[in-house]
Design an enzyme around this catalytic site. Structure first.
Site, mmCIF file in Angstrom:
data_model
loop_
_atom_site.group_PDB
_atom_site.id
_atom_site.type_symbol
_atom_site.label_atom_id
_atom_site.label_comp_id
_atom_site.label_asym_id
_atom_site.label_seq_id
_atom_site.Cartn_x
_atom_site.Cartn_y
_atom_site.Cartn_z
ATOM 1 N N TYR A 128 35.880 39.177 41.340
ATOM 2 C CA TYR A 128 36.154 38.613 40.923
ATOM 3 C C TYR A 128 34.334 38.094 39.916
ATOM 4 C CZ TYR A 128 41.014 37.166 41.477
ATOM 5 O OH TYR A 128 42.330 37.563 41.654
ATOM 6 N N ASN A 151 46.060 34.341 32.393
ATOM 7 C CA ASN A 151 45.249 35.698 31.321
ATOM 8 C C ASN A 151 47.323 35.724 30.767
ATOM 9 O OD1 ASN A 151 45.849 38.145 29.519
ATOM 10 N ND2 ASN A 151 45.578 39.471 31.989
ATOM 11 N N CYS A 159 44.399 42.595 34.501
ATOM 12 C CA CYS A 159 43.793 41.186 35.077
ATOM 13 C C CYS A 159 44.060 41.625 36.966
ATOM 14 C CB CYS A 159 44.214 39.358 34.960
ATOM 15 S SG CYS A 159 45.854 39.116 34.653
ATOM 16 N N HIS A 160 44.643 42.208 36.698
ATOM 17 C CA HIS A 160 45.713 43.259 38.161
ATOM 18 C C HIS A 160 44.541 44.087 38.854
ATOM 19 C CE1 HIS A 160 46.827 45.704 35.434
ATOM 20 N NE2 HIS A 160 46.522 47.049 36.474
ATOM 21 N N GLU A 186 48.407 53.000 39.018
ATOM 22 C CA GLU A 186 47.436 53.951 38.949
ATOM 23 C C GLU A 186 46.276 54.418 39.390
ATOM 24 O OE1 GLU A 186 44.794 50.470 36.584
ATOM 25 O OE2 GLU A 186 46.801 49.418 35.296
#
Length: 189
Positions: A128, A151, A159-160, A186
């Site tokens: 963040y 979001n 945002c993950h 990912e």
């Protein structure tokens, strides 16, 4: 013709007529994914909302009706390109989304943060604090957290990929299991 077939035919005709007459401002559909069922919605500008299964679909649709337009209609075909890109993402063959986005549900600093998030690469994470620095407001760490938490386009606007400074997940609109699953998909988690 069965009653179900007649209803399907009527619904398709109503969607087509609404679109032809310019009466369809928000189209939506649901999509089954490895992280649960998603509700996806789009305006003529682009994808405007992705909602998780844990969110009440009726509340999401009411939010869209109140903030975008009351002309909201289930129109799955209009969202086929979005569904195809999400399917490719979950299959591991897509790393970036190309569908147009509509940021109408965000404004100000939140929208600034949300527009930045796609710049965090697939399989990468930032804290963040790092995101706050990247958007030019290093003291706005909590505001970045709020922008991520609100979001309206999770998964597509990633945002993950934003974590706490200690490397832990932090919060997530779809739940921590979904955030962890996306990072694992990912190769980041």
């Amino acid at each position: 013709m069965s009653e179900d077939d007649a209803l399907t035919t009527l619904r398709a005709r109503l969607v087509a007529e609404a679109a032809d007459q310019g009466l369809l401002d928000v189209a939506y559909r649901t999509l089954d994914t490895p992280i649960g069922r998603l509700l996806i919605a789009a305006t003529p500008v682009g994808l405007v909302r992705v909602a998780f299964e844990c969110e009440d679909n009726n509340e999401v649709l009411a939010e869209l009706a109140g903030q975008i337009s009351p002309r909201v209609l289930e129109a799955p075909r209009r969202l086929d390109p979005v569904a195809a890109e999400l399917d490719e993402y979950f299959a591991g063959t897509r790393r970036d989304f190309d569908v147009p986005l509509d940021y109408a549900l965000s404004s100000g600093f939140r929208q600034t943060v949300q527009r930045y998030l796609p710049h965090i690469g697939y399989g990468q994470t930032q804290t963040y604090k790092q995101v706050a620095e990247q958007v030019g407001n290093q003291g706005a760490v909590r505001a970045v957290g709020t922008a991520c938490a609100t979001n309206p386009l999770p998964v597509v606007v990633p945002c993950h990929r934003v974590l706490r400074s200690d490397g832990t997940l932090g919060g997530y609109r779809g739940g921590l299991a979904a955030k962890g699953a996306l990072l694992t998909l990912e190769g980041a988690g």
